[in-house]
Design a protein around this motif. Structure first.
Motif, PDB file in Angstrom:
ATOM      1  N   SER A 258       0.835  -1.210   0.000  1.00  0.00           N
ATOM      2  CA  SER A 258       0.000   0.000   0.000  1.00  0.00           C
ATOM      3  C   SER A 258       0.862   1.250   0.000  1.00  0.00           C
ATOM      4  O   SER A 258       0.506   2.269  -0.613  1.00  0.00           O
ATOM      5  N   ASP A 347      -6.241  -0.356  -4.588  1.00  0.00           N
ATOM      6  CA  ASP A 347      -5.671  -1.123  -3.477  1.00  0.00           C
ATOM      7  C   ASP A 347      -6.738  -2.059  -2.935  1.00  0.00           C
ATOM      8  O   ASP A 347      -7.861  -1.628  -2.668  1.00  0.00           O
ATOM      9  N   ASP A 349      -7.020  -3.053  -0.061  1.00  0.00           N
ATOM     10  CA  ASP A 349      -7.434  -2.622   1.281  1.00  0.00           C
ATOM     11  C   ASP A 349      -8.681  -1.751   1.244  1.00  0.00           C
ATOM     12  O   ASP A 349      -9.423  -1.678   2.216  1.00  0.00           O
TER      13      ASP A 349
HETATM   14 MG    MG Z   1      -2.017  -2.782   2.270  1.00  0.00          MG
END
Ligand code: MG
Ligand code: ADP
Length: 563
Positions: A258, A347, A349
């Motif tokens: 990230s 991402d 996430d």
């Molecule tokens: Mg990450």
């Protein structure tokens, strides 16, 4: 005869605060001129707006630094930083109310701003000044010291070439010219972004934009993706070039995926020397895409991703006051492409899993015709082949993207390795995904033409304005920009608020959103950022947002309706 600034201020000492009104107008201050544009009505109102200017000749900045647009942006940025530092230094020395002078402090990025403007013959610093008060009385004598002594000292220290760190100014300008040259070279080299060896990507903390200290592991490019560029100053930079197409970043949790993507996201802006990301350069229109459940949507064609909703809603013109995780991510993506994104940065996430992938077992249990969502993994290739839109994607939890990836990059202990061949081998062993169409998926975008009336939130309402970094008050609605990851400065948010008012004036019930935004952007290219404000002279502290963020703001306005 005209009273001097000092005489006015001395004469109103101890009188009602409103007597500061007499300051309006311009006053000579030695080699400077002070313009008082707007005086606050009471001590609790937003601070007064003033400008202090001097001639280019007196300032003595070398002409070669200012003869192009980038040079002027960099030099303005440098002067604004110097001015803010001089204010801080004055305040630290206990100089009365120096801290009440503000020029809007730039962060780690170098943005086009309204704080310092350099024209043919003048250099002007735009300030806000909280004029001193005791209760509701004007402290005229104190204000006189502030405006006739402290302020000129700050201006002497920050606007004159002889008082500046001249070498630092020159390298500030050279750096920005090099960075923007590299950005234009990326297009010809068919790269989405570049990160130089030696860059420092991690930040000190989640709420800090400053580089991590000694613990930081410097960026090092994998040999297979290594590229070098020569820049106008003669500088050479070497590092990783991420090619157009589909790039997947893999690796274990906490290995820096990230952090790399975030640096690429921010790379659309130039960063100052010492930031660690000054040689992370991303194509200008790359857009960060995430899920944003709860957002509104107006007439967005998300049918390439979602169709046949149980509600029967037509996803070729999807509207919602409360989009789900997957529909909001599809909306963000389609809007970014409409706004001209050359690449999408995604991402895991911050993505909706069901938008991104559907695994083999689920494909067997729920047949495709009963699943409204066509996952992104089935669309990422046509997006590139049909629309020329690249994707850089972080995926640590699924190998589903291996077979559609042009490049797979692995992060281990913050170190990069290219693992494309290995990933393709693994994908070939696990044929999980039915081969989808490579073409005919993304048909022409329907034109989204705003109703002019929907952009005029009522005649009596005030101009749009920002509240902090992530919120714009527009008519009766609040526009929430929390999920707009590439908005980096509150002064950009304030500029977006003004942009919305200008777009409302431009709207003609005929042109679509991209045409309206393009007209505004063109105007800013010609007039500069001052073109955003109806108050010429002192437009407030604004920083230029990208085209992408102008689209993001209007698209999140809950009152937006289309023809
Ligand atoms: Mg990450
Ligand atoms: P991932 O997305 O792979 O789970 P993150 O990018 O969130 O990992 O990084 C995890 C932690 O490691 C963060 O606290 C981040 O600041 C730190 N980090 C990332 N890259 C580096 C680096 N190059 N050097 C030192 N620390 C790093």
């Amino acid at each position: 005869h005209q009273q001097t600034l000092e005489q006015i201020l001395t004469s109103i000492d101890g009188r009602g605060y409103a007597s500061y009104k007499q300051l309006s107008g311009h006053h000579p201050l030695g080699r400077f001129t002070l313009n008082v544009d707007k005086v606050q009505v009471d001590p609790f109102a937003p601070p007064s707006l003033m400008r202090i200017s001097l001639s280019r000749e007196d300032a003595g900045l070398p002409g070669d630094l200012l003869d192009d647009r980038l040079g002027r942006i960099a030099a303005s940025d440098f002067l604004a930083r110097a001015f803010a530092e001089a204010v801080t230094a004055e305040a630290a020395e206990g100089s009365g109310s120096a801290a009440s002078i503000s020029i809007g402090r730039p962060g780690q990025q170098v943005l086009e701003r309204t704080s310092v403007v350099i024209t043919e013959d003048l250099i002007t610093a735009r300030l806000s000044v909280a004029l001193p008060a005791a209760g509701r009385r004007a402290l005229g004598v104190k204000a006189a010291r502030l405006l006739t002594e402290t302020l000129p000292r700050v201006a002497e220290a920050s606007l004159l070439h002889t008082s500046l760190d001249q070498e630092a100014l020159r390298s500030h300008v050279t750096l920005l010219r090099d960075q923007e040259d590299l950005r234009t070279q990326l297009t010809a080299a068919k790269l989405v972004c570049f990160a130089a060896d030696g860059s420092v990507l991690p930040r000190q903390a989640g709420d800090s934009d400053l580089p991590l200290g000694v613990e930081a592991v410097e960026f090092h490019s994998p040999e297979s993706l290594r590229r070098s560029f020569s820049l106008p100053s003669g500088r050479q930079v070497t590092g990783m070039g991420v090619p157009e197409g589909v790039t997947v970043i893999v690796g274990g949790g906490y290995h820096g995926k990230s952090t790399l993507l975030r640096a690429i996201e921010r790379g659309v802006y130039p960063h100052i020397a010492g930031d660690g990301r000054e040689w992370v350069i991303t194509r200008d229109s790359a857009a960060s895409i995430r899920a944003e459940d709860g957002r509104s949507a107006a007439g967005v064609d998300i049918s390439a991703f979602i169709s046949g909703l149980p509600s029967g809603a037509d996803t070729r013109s999807f509207s919602s006051t409360n989009a789900s995780g997957s529909t909001s991510q599809a909306t963000n993506l389609v809007e970014a492409v409409e706004a001209g994104a050359c690449a999408l940065l995604i991402d895991e996430d911050t993505s909706a899993t069901n938008f991104m992938i559907r695994d083999d077992q689920m494909r067997r249990l729920v047949p495709a015709e009963r699943e409204p969502i066509t996952p992104f993994v089935d669309r990422v290739r046509p997006l590139f082949t049909e629309r020329g839109v690249s994707t850089v994607l972080v995926a640590g939890g699924s190998g589903a993207f291996f077979e559609v990836a042009d490049q797979v990059i692995a992060l281990q202990d913050y170190q990069l390795r290219e693992v494309t061949a290995e990933a393709h081998r693994i994908a070939a062993d696990h044929q999980t995904r039915p081969a989808g169409p490579e073409s005919g998926v993304f048909t022409a975008d329907p034109a989204r033409v705003p109703r002019r009336a929907s952009l005029h939130p009522g005649k009596k309402t005030k101009p749009a304005r920002s509240r902090g970094h992530r919120m714009i008050q527009y008519g009766r609605e609040d526009i929430d920009l929390t999920a707009v990851a590439q908005l980096v400065d509150p002064a950009q948010t304030e500029a977006l608020a003004k942009a919305l008012d200008r777009l409302a004036e431009q709207a003609d019930d005929a042109r679509d959103i991209p045409a309206l935004v393009a007209e505004l952007v063109e105007r800013l290219d010609v007039e500069g950022l001052d073109g955003l404000s109806p108050h010429r002279g002192h437009p407030g502290h604004l920083a230029r947002p990208r085209t992408q963020e102008i689209h993001a703001a209007i698209n999140r306005y809950r009152g937006l309706t289309l023809h």
